[in-house]
Write an enzyme that holds these catalytic residues in place. Structure first.
Site, PDB file in Angstrom:
ATOM      1  N   LEU A 112       0.874  -1.169   0.000  1.00  0.00           N
ATOM      2  CA  LEU A 112       0.000   0.000   0.000  1.00  0.00           C
ATOM      3  C   LEU A 112       0.911   1.219   0.000  1.00  0.00           C
ATOM      4  CD1 LEU A 112      -2.679  -0.951   2.704  1.00  0.00           C
ATOM      5  CD2 LEU A 112      -2.877  -1.140   0.219  1.00  0.00           C
ATOM      6  N   ASP A 113       0.614   2.200  -0.844  1.00  0.00           N
ATOM      7  CA  ASP A 113       1.502   3.358  -0.897  1.00  0.00           C
ATOM      8  C   ASP A 113       1.403   4.174   0.386  1.00  0.00           C
ATOM      9  OD1 ASP A 113      -0.512   5.488  -1.141  1.00  0.00           O
ATOM     10  OD2 ASP A 113      -0.812   4.805  -3.194  1.00  0.00           O
ATOM     11  N   LYS A 114       2.302   5.125   0.516  1.00  0.00           N
ATOM     12  CA  LYS A 114       2.446   5.890   1.754  1.00  0.00           C
ATOM     13  C   LYS A 114       1.154   6.575   2.173  1.00  0.00           C
ATOM     14  CE  LYS A 114       5.900   9.020   3.758  1.00  0.00           C
ATOM     15  NZ  LYS A 114       7.120   9.818   3.453  1.00  0.00           N
TER      16      LYS A 114
END
Length: 244
Positions: A112-114
């Site tokens: 999951l991206d930041k």
């Protein structure tokens, strides 16, 4: 019938981050390792590595950590990165320090991206990791999306059509399911894991994702009441839900 794995005590504990084999031997020598309520002094002894071992073995008075083959569900907070090496806050920072030294290492199952929160799976089981992310398995991932602009009434049909092509790619996306919650909020279920896929899908319709939160993987949802940054070990029954 699957054979029960066995391991030398020093090799097992070293792989779980308790120290080098020599350090494990020193712990045993001073009486710091117990198995079935008895002192274990010979760390060359082979033992069965079964899920109940943490209930039977103690290291310096504390229950043994979960044995290899762990699967973790984490409610990933915003601002954390799914990486072992990048600067800043990492998802691995929420785990016990010793767990960062495990071999094989604990890794995220996908990323999951930041700026995306929600359900994140981690494991040291490479076979399970590849089964979950394999395109052939078509494991569903459901995201709650908050959008900058009202949804176009045609977006659901477009996402379901298997004709949507993301910028810079030459293969259309597999069908995805859109459930409208409000004018600017929706649940989107995808079966692929392309780079920033959900954000790029809405960008292709002229919209912008303001908030993104993953709610489910397969039939597994975040446990009720799990706060951001909290995590649990999954049971075999919960792991099976991933593939439903």
């Amino acid at each position: 019938m699957t054979n029960t794995p066995t391991s030398r005590v020093d090799k097992l504990l070293s792989s779980m981050g308790y120290g080098s084999r020599n350090e494990v031997a020193r712990i045993a020598k001073r009486g710091g390792i117990t198995l079935d309520a008895g002192k274990l002094l010979d760390v060359t002894k082979r033992i069965s590595v079964t899920p109940d071992l943490p209930a039977r073995m103690e290291i310096d008075g504390e229950a043994l950590d979960a044995v290899p083959g762990v699967v973790i569900v984490l409610n990933k907070p915003l601002g954390m990165t799914c990486s072992h090496k990048e600067n800043g806050a990492l998802v691995y920072d929420v785990l016990p320090e010793r767990w960062k030294r495990r071999d094989p290492a604990i890794s995220t199952i996908g990323r999951l991206d930041k700026q995306t929160s929600g359900l994140l799976l981690l494991t040291d089981d490479g076979g399970l990791l590849h089964r979950v992310i394999s395109p052939r398995r078509r494991v569903k991932k459901t995201y709650r999306v908050k959008l900058a602009r009202p949804l176009d009434g045609t977006v659901g049909d477009l996402f379901a059509s298997a004709r949507l092509m993301l910028e810079g790619e030459d293969k259309p996306l597999a069908p995805a399911e859109l459930e409208v919650v409000s004018e600017t909020e929706a649940l989107l279920t995808v079966t692929e894991g392309r780079y920033h896929q959900v954000r790029r899908m809405f960008a292709a319709t002229g919209n912008h994702v303001e908030k993104l939160h993953r709610e489910r993987v397969g039939g597994l949802s975040l446990p009720h009441g799990m706060a951001p940054g909290q995590w649990n070990l999954l049971s075999e029954e919960e792991i099976a839900l991933i593939f439903q």
